[in-house]
Design a protein around this motif. Structure first.
Motif, mmCIF file in Angstrom:
data_model
loop_
_atom_site.group_PDB
_atom_site.id
_atom_site.type_symbol
_atom_site.label_atom_id
_atom_site.label_comp_id
_atom_site.label_asym_id
_atom_site.label_seq_id
_atom_site.Cartn_x
_atom_site.Cartn_y
_atom_site.Cartn_z
ATOM 1 N N THR A 178 -11.689 32.894 -13.389
ATOM 2 C CA THR A 178 -13.145 32.927 -13.577
ATOM 3 C C THR A 178 -13.817 31.790 -12.806
ATOM 4 N N ASN A 179 -13.039 31.057 -12.026
ATOM 5 C CA ASN A 179 -13.576 29.952 -11.237
ATOM 6 C C ASN A 179 -14.268 30.511 -9.994
ATOM 7 N N ASN A 180 -15.597 30.600 -10.055
ATOM 8 C CA ASN A 180 -16.363 31.202 -8.959
ATOM 9 C C ASN A 180 -16.246 30.409 -7.662
ATOM 10 N N THR A 181 -16.142 29.098 -7.768
ATOM 11 C CA THR A 181 -16.021 28.265 -6.566
ATOM 12 C C THR A 181 -14.731 28.579 -5.827
ATOM 13 N N LEU A 210 -24.447 37.813 -7.424
ATOM 14 C CA LEU A 210 -24.412 38.561 -8.679
ATOM 15 C C LEU A 210 -23.909 37.715 -9.843
ATOM 16 N N PRO A 211 -24.386 37.993 -11.051
ATOM 17 C CA PRO A 211 -23.870 37.293 -12.242
ATOM 18 C C PRO A 211 -22.429 37.708 -12.516
ATOM 19 N N ASP A 212 -21.741 36.911 -13.337
ATOM 20 C CA ASP A 212 -20.315 37.128 -13.581
ATOM 21 C C ASP A 212 -19.986 38.528 -14.066
ATOM 22 N N ASN A 213 -20.825 39.077 -14.936
ATOM 23 C CA ASN A 213 -20.511 40.385 -15.512
ATOM 24 C C ASN A 213 -20.691 41.544 -14.527
ATOM 25 N N LEU A 214 -21.282 41.254 -13.369
ATOM 26 C CA LEU A 214 -21.511 42.301 -12.370
ATOM 27 C C LEU A 214 -20.727 42.083 -11.079
ATOM 28 N N LYS A 215 -19.947 40.998 -11.040
ATOM 29 C CA LYS A 215 -19.277 40.662 -9.779
ATOM 30 C C LYS A 215 -18.292 41.741 -9.329
ATOM 31 N N VAL A 216 -17.498 42.254 -10.252
ATOM 32 C CA VAL A 216 -16.477 43.230 -9.871
ATOM 33 C C VAL A 216 -17.114 44.526 -9.384
ATOM 34 N N ILE A 217 -17.974 45.107 -10.206
ATOM 35 C CA ILE A 217 -18.603 46.361 -9.810
ATOM 36 C C ILE A 217 -19.494 46.160 -8.589
#
Length: 226
Positions: free
Chosen positions: A41-44, A168-175
């Motif tokens: 979950t580390n976006n960096t 995108l926010p975390d909950n939308l990154k995959v889709i």
């Protein structure tokens, strides 16, 4: 300044390099980003991995295209040089091969011989090399064209999945990454088919299907290794 019109082979060389570069940039970028997203979950960390992958793919594809097309160009020049030597030392062989070429395509033997006679008087090397090897003397494929086309296309393709991670926010990154990747693959397939005057639907479907397989596998692998 005189504009030099590109031959069909030169145009296809640019399109081919661009399509390969774009597809590698898109699919490779999506694979790394989805794999990283599935594992952490580390976006960096995901962003840095995406940037590094995008640049690595772009430089790798560009250098690979340059080396590959340079080798082809060198080979074509060697073939032309050998044909030139044959023309200087054994012109009868060249004449007979030209005549045979037209005979095999239905020309009367006497007519084929007359055509060969005429072509031998009018830039014999050019006609012989084009007939025998499909090479246009002086119109060799450009390694620089392939390099630039591949590099730009790879960056242009790879930026789409990377933007999804940034914006995108975390909950939308995959889709979001999946949709951005599918859009980029759709666009690449459409543009390449239009540029090459090829069927559009098969080109788009090939791009999208390979992208879906790659994204599914890498995301699953990321989750597995989490």
């Amino acid at each position: 300044m005189e504009y030099k019109k590109l031959t069909l082979s030169e145009k296809l060389n640019i399109i081919r390099a661009g399509v390969l570069g774009a597809n590698d940039g898109i699919i490779g970028g999506a694979g790394v980003i989805l794999g990283g997203t599935g594992a952490t979950t580390n976006n960096t960390a995901v962003f840095v991995a995406g940037i590094a992958e995008m640049l690595a793919v772009a430089f790798s594809m560009a250098s690979g295209e340059f080396v590959s097309v340079s080798s082809q160009k060198d080979t074509e020049k060697v073939v032309v040089a050998k044909a030139e030597t044959l023309l200087d030392t054994q012109p009868t062989i060249v004449h007979d091969e030209i005549a045979t070429y037209y005979e095999k395509r239905g020309a009367d033997p006497k007519l084929a011989a007359r055509v060969a006679d005429d072509l031998m008087k009018k830039d014999a090397l050019k006609h012989y090399v084009q007939i025998k090897y499909g090479i246009v003397v002086g119109k060799y494929l450009s390694p620089a064209h392939a390099l630039v086309s591949s590099f730009i296309a790879s960056i242009s393709g790879g930026i789409w999945p990377l933007l999804s991670v940034i914006l995108l926010p975390d909950n939308l990154k995959v889709i979001g990454t999946v949709l951005a990747t599918l859009w980029a693959l759709f666009l690449t397939g459409w543009l390449s088919a239009r540029a090459g005057k090829a069927p559009i639907i098969p080109a788009i479907l090939r791009n999208i299907s390979t992208g879906l397989v790659t994204m599914t596998f890498t995301y699953w692998l990321g989750i597995l290794l989490k």
